[in-house]
Design a protein around this motif. Structure first.
Motif, PDB file in Angstrom:
ATOM      1  N   TYR A 143      -3.986  30.597  60.653  1.00 10.17           N
ATOM      2  CA  TYR A 143      -4.334  29.186  60.515  1.00 10.17           C
ATOM      3  C   TYR A 143      -5.820  28.973  60.803  1.00 10.17           C
ATOM      4  CZ  TYR A 143      -4.539  24.195  61.392  1.00 10.17           C
ATOM      5  OH  TYR A 143      -4.890  22.869  61.349  1.00 10.17           O
ATOM      6  N   GLU A 144      -6.285  29.525  61.913  1.00 12.96           N
ATOM      7  CA  GLU A 144      -7.687  29.335  62.291  1.00 12.96           C
ATOM      8  C   GLU A 144      -8.626  29.994  61.293  1.00 12.96           C
ATOM      9  OE1 GLU A 144      -8.719  27.271  64.485  1.00 12.96           O
ATOM     10  OE2 GLU A 144      -6.752  26.844  65.334  1.00 12.96           O
ATOM     11  N   ALA A 146      -8.027  30.498  58.136  1.00 12.86           N
ATOM     12  CA  ALA A 146      -7.993  29.695  56.908  1.00 12.86           C
ATOM     13  C   ALA A 146      -8.932  28.500  57.028  1.00 12.86           C
ATOM     14  CB  ALA A 146      -6.570  29.233  56.607  1.00 12.86           C
ATOM     15  N   GLN A 147      -9.077  27.975  58.254  1.00 13.27           N
ATOM     16  CA  GLN A 147      -9.991  26.854  58.473  1.00 13.27           C
ATOM     17  C   GLN A 147     -11.444  27.301  58.356  1.00 13.27           C
ATOM     18  OE1 GLN A 147      -8.290  23.904  58.745  1.00 13.27           O
ATOM     19  NE2 GLN A 147      -6.623  25.367  58.533  1.00 13.27           N
ATOM     20  N   ALA A 148     -11.693  28.602  58.508  1.00 12.93           N
ATOM     21  CA  ALA A 148     -13.062  29.131  58.459  1.00 12.93           C
ATOM     22  C   ALA A 148     -13.615  29.106  57.041  1.00 12.93           C
ATOM     23  CB  ALA A 148     -13.103  30.539  59.025  1.00 12.93           C
ATOM     24  N   ALA A 160      -0.624  30.173  57.893  1.00 14.82           N
ATOM     25  CA  ALA A 160      -1.706  29.209  57.730  1.00 14.82           C
ATOM     26  C   ALA A 160      -1.182  27.777  57.752  1.00 14.82           C
ATOM     27  CB  ALA A 160      -2.443  29.476  56.424  1.00 14.82           C
ATOM     28  N   ARG A 161       0.086  27.580  57.492  1.00 12.86           N
ATOM     29  CA  ARG A 161       0.646  26.223  57.468  1.00 12.86           C
ATOM     30  C   ARG A 161       1.392  25.866  58.748  1.00 12.86           C
ATOM     31  NH1 ARG A 161       1.474  28.182  52.315  1.00 12.86           N
ATOM     32  NH2 ARG A 161       3.560  28.898  52.827  1.00 12.86           N
ATOM     33  N   SER A 163       0.809  27.022  62.077  1.00 12.24           N
ATOM     34  CA  SER A 163       0.197  27.303  63.363  1.00 12.24           C
ATOM     35  C   SER A 163       0.262  26.168  64.374  1.00 12.24           C
ATOM     36  CB  SER A 163      -1.246  27.752  63.184  1.00 12.24           C
ATOM     37  OG  SER A 163      -1.807  28.002  64.440  1.00 12.24           O
ATOM     38  N   ARG A 175      -7.573  24.992  71.204  1.00 10.86           N
ATOM     39  CA  ARG A 175      -7.824  25.484  69.863  1.00 10.86           C
ATOM     40  C   ARG A 175      -8.605  26.787  69.959  1.00 10.86           C
ATOM     41  NH1 ARG A 175      -8.488  23.669  64.555  1.00 10.86           N
ATOM     42  NH2 ARG A 175     -10.344  24.469  63.573  1.00 10.86           N
TER      43      ARG A 175
END
Length: 179
Positions: A143-144, A146-148, A160-161, A163, A175
């Motif tokens: 998840y984290e 994917a945010q990158a 990724a969905r 977390s 976080r």
């Protein structure tokens, strides 16, 4: 960014860190994330995060919490005043951070994700609670990452969905910093 999995795959739940790195290695790509396994030697650990500004260390811990529980601890700027119990290694992350601080090699952003372990017998596989903890850490990191930005993960998998739900279910509220 570097993600360092600490532990020994041949010692039961001590293999949590390497198991996370192995799972992430199947999905991460590109120059933005460096995945490293480390058996817990202090100098090896410092070398593993060398040059990275943001580092996440994954390790088995024992604090008395239920096996498989996740612990999130920012290590940058933390000042231990006594030896921290809980590492499965003779010398561990606390000593690595202390030495790195003396050498001026502490990353700007250093976070420990600990997974509560229950057994360390030589030759034993990961316990079921440790496997569940590994899955949750992988989901949290996917998840984290994917945010990158796009391209860090090969696809936006189920981790990724889910977390935030995984983190909330484990009482993890902080976080994981990703840069």
């Amino acid at each position: 960014m570097a993600v360092v999995g600490v532990g020994n795959r041949l010692r039961g739940d001590d293999g949590i860190g390497p198991a996370v790195i192995e799972a992430l290695g199947r999905r991460c790509r590109g120059p933005h994330v460096r995945l490293v396994c480390c058996e817990g030697d202090v100098t090896e650990l410092i070398e593993a995060w060398s040059g990275a500004t943001s580092v996440i260390v994954i390790d088995a811990v024992q604090s008395g919490a239920p096996p498989g529980s996740l612990h999130l601890l920012p290590l940058t700027g933390i000042g231990w005043t006594h030896r921290r119990p809980g590492s499965s290694h003779g010398l561990g992350i606390q000593e690595a951070v202390g030495l790195a601080r003396q050498l001026g090699r502490v990353p700007g952003d250093l976070t420990l994700i600990g997974v509560e372990a229950s057994q360390f017998e030589l030759g034993a596989p990961l316990s079921q609670p440790a496997k569940t903890g590994v899955d949750q850490v992988v989901a949290l990191l996917e998840y984290e990452l994917a945010q990158a930005g796009p391209g860090v993960l090969r696809d936006a998998g189920h981790g990724a969905r889910r977390s935030p739900a995984v983190a909330a279910a484990n009482g993890v509220t902080a976080r994981v910093p990703v840069s």
